[in-house]
Motif scaffolding. Sequence first.
Motif, short mmCIF file in Angstrom:
data_model
loop_
_atom_site.label_atom_id
_atom_site.label_comp_id
_atom_site.label_asym_id
_atom_site.label_seq_id
_atom_site.Cartn_x
_atom_site.Cartn_y
_atom_site.Cartn_z
N SER A 100 -2.16 0.98 -7.23
CA SER A 100 -2.11 1.96 -6.15
C SER A 100 -0.67 2.01 -5.64
CB SER A 100 -3.06 1.56 -5.02
OG SER A 100 -2.57 0.41 -4.37
N ARG A 101 -0.32 3.10 -4.98
CA ARG A 101 1.04 3.20 -4.45
C ARG A 101 1.27 2.10 -3.41
NH1 ARG A 101 0.06 8.51 -2.23
NH2 ARG A 101 2.08 9.51 -2.39
N ASP A 102 0.21 1.79 -2.65
CA ASP A 102 0.31 0.70 -1.67
C ASP A 102 0.65 -0.63 -2.33
OD1 ASP A 102 -0.11 1.33 1.09
OD2 ASP A 102 -2.08 2.10 0.50
N SER A 103 -0.02 -0.95 -3.41
CA SER A 103 0.23 -2.26 -4.02
C SER A 103 1.60 -2.27 -4.70
CB SER A 103 -0.90 -2.67 -4.97
OG SER A 103 -1.10 -1.70 -5.95
N LEU A 104 2.04 -1.12 -5.23
CA LEU A 104 3.39 -1.07 -5.80
C LEU A 104 4.42 -1.26 -4.70
CD1 LEU A 104 3.16 1.88 -8.36
CD2 LEU A 104 3.45 -0.55 -8.88
N LEU A 105 4.15 -0.66 -3.56
CA LEU A 105 5.07 -0.78 -2.44
C LEU A 105 5.21 -2.26 -2.04
CD1 LEU A 105 5.09 1.90 0.26
CD2 LEU A 105 5.70 -0.41 0.86
N ASP A 106 4.06 -2.95 -1.93
CA ASP A 106 4.09 -4.36 -1.56
C ASP A 106 4.86 -5.18 -2.59
OD1 ASP A 106 2.59 -3.73 0.59
OD2 ASP A 106 0.69 -4.45 -0.23
N ARG A 107 4.60 -4.90 -3.86
CA ARG A 107 5.21 -5.70 -4.94
C ARG A 107 6.70 -5.46 -5.08
NH1 ARG A 107 2.48 -9.31 -8.63
NH2 ARG A 107 0.50 -9.42 -7.56
N VAL A 108 7.09 -4.22 -4.95
CA VAL A 108 8.47 -3.87 -5.28
C VAL A 108 9.38 -3.91 -4.05
CG1 VAL A 108 9.96 -2.04 -6.18
CG2 VAL A 108 7.76 -2.52 -7.27
N TRP A 109 8.85 -3.44 -2.93
CA TRP A 109 9.69 -3.39 -1.73
C TRP A 109 9.39 -4.54 -0.77
CZ3 TRP A 109 8.46 0.94 -4.46
CH2 TRP A 109 9.49 1.85 -4.71
N GLY A 110 8.26 -5.18 -0.94
CA GLY A 110 7.88 -6.27 -0.03
C GLY A 110 6.96 -5.78 1.06
N MET A 111 6.14 -6.73 1.56
CA MET A 111 5.11 -6.38 2.53
C MET A 111 5.67 -5.79 3.82
SD MET A 111 2.25 -7.25 1.18
CE MET A 111 1.03 -7.63 2.44
N ASP A 112 6.86 -6.22 4.22
CA ASP A 112 7.37 -5.81 5.52
C ASP A 112 8.24 -4.56 5.45
OD1 ASP A 112 6.12 -8.01 6.62
OD2 ASP A 112 7.85 -9.31 6.25
N ALA A 113 8.41 -4.05 4.26
CA ALA A 113 9.32 -2.92 4.11
C ALA A 113 8.79 -1.69 4.84
CB ALA A 113 9.51 -2.60 2.63
N ASP A 114 9.72 -1.00 5.49
CA ASP A 114 9.35 0.22 6.20
C ASP A 114 9.65 1.39 5.26
OD1 ASP A 114 8.62 2.01 8.12
OD2 ASP A 114 10.51 1.89 9.22
N VAL A 115 8.79 1.54 4.28
CA VAL A 115 9.04 2.53 3.24
C VAL A 115 7.84 3.46 3.14
CG1 VAL A 115 9.47 2.86 0.78
CG2 VAL A 115 10.50 0.92 1.94
N ASP A 116 8.14 4.74 3.00
CA ASP A 116 7.10 5.75 2.88
C ASP A 116 6.48 5.70 1.49
OD1 ASP A 116 6.32 8.85 2.43
OD2 ASP A 116 6.33 8.31 4.56
N LEU A 117 5.18 5.99 1.41
CA LEU A 117 4.51 5.98 0.10
C LEU A 117 5.15 6.97 -0.87
CD1 LEU A 117 0.68 5.66 0.83
CD2 LEU A 117 2.18 4.00 -0.28
N ARG A 118 5.72 8.05 -0.33
CA ARG A 118 6.35 9.04 -1.20
C ARG A 118 7.55 8.45 -1.93
NH1 ARG A 118 6.30 14.86 0.40
NH2 ARG A 118 7.63 14.75 -1.44
#
Length: 233
Positions: free
Chosen positions: A179-197
């Motif tokens: 999922s985009r959420d799990s990619l976000l966690d894996r690649v940017w880290g859990m605390d990253a303030d990054v948009d799913l886009r």
Amino acid sequence: MVAQDAATILIVEDEVAQLETLRYNLEKEGFRVVTAEDGEEAVLVANEELPDLIVLDWMLPSVSGIDVCRRLKSAEPTADIPVIMLTARGEESDRVRGLETGADDYMVKPYGVGELIARIRARLRTTRPSAIGKTLAFEDISIDTEQHRVTRDDKPLKLGPTEYRLLTVFMERPKRVWSRDSLLDRVWGMDADVDLRTVDVHVGRLRKVLNSGGARDLIRTVRGAGYSLDSSD
Ligand code: CA
């Protein structure tokens, strides 16, 4: 010195001397170590850090290691994290119970640290090969994780650091839909303030580089679910 791609190991152990011995030995092996001294903290740290593997003591105050294991294995973000259970008991029934709750392996105390490290490495070899400096390959794409070199059809590709991380995540688990959420966690880290886009943007960039030579697109967009690296249509 912890390598950039070092695997993160969560040690859950209420006896501080044992915890520190394990920490010392695992850090010496190049692992990044995070710790928890009770079950509640273990669940919190596991969700915050998404470690690559958890060494979990069975006998803990309040919430037992078994309950911790059950909770981690039944919740999406932590379900796939391998758990090696440490137990002071040796009865067969308890061992079976440990494995039934979803533990991937167990060791009976007193155990040899060398053997524990060997088992950790054996697990990571399949779940996080990049963390132990292996080459990852899928179809005609390969990543030399020690040199950080990516090739497709033996030709070198130039990837930005984010695209490199993304590709590593995909290559470690081909066919798994992320999922985009799990990619976000894996690649940017859990605390990253990054948009799913942002995830879509970087997947797009990765795709562009991978397919630059007119090669077949191996990144599959799964409607409503996310992305996977997949060679089937
Ligand atoms: Ca204990």
